[in-house]
Write an enzyme that holds these catalytic residues in place. Structure first.
Site: not given
Ligand code: XIL
Length: 409
Positions: A180, A288
């Site tokens: 990100e 994701e």
């Molecule tokens: C999220 C996890 O799923 C949660 O458990 C944590 O509290 C925060 O991070 N984008 C990403 C992931 O790249 O690392 C994130 O994961 C969700 C959004």
């Protein structure tokens, strides 16, 4: 210690590799493996797709199919069984992030990451290392995001990358080196101390250092919302092109793919975006995927299945799209239920709270089956929803991994 049964996934993976190799040699196009060659051991016969798990079908496409996991999940019976049966790639959901591995200066914590990486190794799954530098101050330990001096922050970043990549060298197939780097809902730099204190070269520096520490690992840049935030795809493409122009060792771009049921997928546009990265010589992946449903919508799961199918179709339409990872396994545990953006329960995943396959699972399953065994007049490629996928092998909990400086599995 009890002997562990030979997991089905290993035997199938071997057959799948052989089959895929054969198809490759014969020059068949992606997804055109014949039913005769695309037959795996262990009960999976692609001419009877309902006998196959997602990873068994995906291996023949070929496509990596991934899930996330936390340390406590890989020791949980049904959770571990489902992971090992259905997936070929594993992303530690939180265990490799900076806030997990070094929450305070010099306080290294690897128990959770070791458990997830050890489980993946045990069951022949590749590990996606997520993530070395998450460029959001909100998700950076305060002791790091409060550093306002470039030399000091550079030293902290270097120590983090050296320690984490060094420890898992050879065990993590690919790293999301940077996560990100762009603003979540915009096109400019994200709100991160890495941009504001280190300046524009921090991404290139991180990739170069990671490559030095594990030259065999693929290095990826991962971004959220580039597929639907206006202008963000172009901003990401410009960023990545700039890295390539500088000779930065980057192998792939991850498109996160968090979606809502109510958000239509333009699969043609998404595939075209992905091709703009593969035209640069990179791989792409949906890293994701989850699709939030509205709890008040009685047809939520049907629409959700359509969104999943469209996302997979877009990936399958691009030769360099090599992985789809779901951000979670079952609806019992999803980050979306706690972020407060969409009403909970969001039920965004392929399996329900009881580990039963949902319509979205069967939509993906049917699509993969079609890829490896196109329908003929006498066979149906899309299985009818069955009570649940084939019975998994019973797995023993992963053995605890001792805390050693270098991860050895
Ligand atoms: C999220 C996890 O799923 C949660 O458990 C944590 O509290 C925060 O991070 N984008 C990403 C992931 O790249 O690392 C994130 O994961 C969700 C959004």
């Amino acid at each position: 210690m009890l002997d562990r049964p030979e997991p089905m996934i290993r035997r199938v993976a071997l057959t799948a590799v052989l089959t895929v190799g054969l198809v490759g040699l014969l020059g068949a196009p992606r997804g055109a493996a014949s039913a005769a060659t695309a037959q795996a051991e262990g009960g999976c016969e692609v001419s009877r797709p309902a006998t196959c798990s997602l990873s068994e079908l995906a291996a023949l496409v070929p496509l990596r199919i991934g899930s996330t996991a936390e340390a406590e999940e890989v020791v949980d019976g049904p959770y571990a069984d489902t992971l090992a049966r259905e997936f070929s790639s594993l992303t530690p959901e939180n265990a490799l992030k900076w806030y997990s591995t070094q929450p305070n200066p010099g306080e290294w914590r690897f128990e959770a990451a070791d458990a997830v990486v050890g489980f993946a190794r045990e069951y022949g799954m590749q590990v996606r290392g997520h993530t070395l530098l998450w460029a959001q101050d909100t998700y950076t330990p305060t002791w790091v995001s409060s550093i306002d001096n470039a030399a000091e922050l550079n030293a902290a970043v270097e120590t983090q990358i050296r320690t984490v990549v060094g420890r898992y060298a050879g065990s993590v197939a690919r790293w999301d080196v940077v996560n990100e780097p762009l603003s979540t809902l915009g096109t400019g730099p994200s709100d991160s101390v890495f941009w504001s204190v280190l300046g524009p070269d921090w991404i290139a520096d991180a990739f170069r250092l990671a490559h030095e520490l594990d030259p065999t690992a693929e290095l990826w840049l991962n971004e959220i919302g580039s597929d639907w935030v206006p202008g963000k795809h172009q901003a990401l493409l410009d960023l990545v092109s700039g890295l390539i122009d500088q000779g930065v060792p980057i192998h792939g771009v991850g498109i996160q793919g968090h979606r809502l049921n109510s958000q239509p997928v333009d699969g043609v546009a998404l595939a075209a975006q992905m091709r703009e990265f593969t035209d640069l010589g990179l791989s792409v992946a949906i890293t994701e995927l989850d699709v939030a449903t509205d709890p008040s919508d009685p047809d939520g799961f049907t629409a959700q299945a359509g969104v999943y199918r469209s996302m997979f179709e877009a990936c399958l339409a691009v030769a360099g799209c090599e992985e789809v990872t779901m951000w979670g396994l079952t609806d019992a545990s999803t980050w979306l239920d706690s972020i407060g953006i969409v009403p909970a329960p969001t039920r965004p995943l392929l399996f329900d709270e009881q580990f039963m396959a949902k319509p979205a699972y069967w939509a993906v399953h049917g699509l993969l089956a079609q890829q490896v065994a196109p329908p003929t007049s006498s066979t149906t490629s899309t299985p009818q929803p069955a009570p649940n996928p084939p019975a998994p092998p019973t797995l023993m909990p992963a053995a605890p991994v001792p805390a050693v400086p270098r991860f050895t599995g």
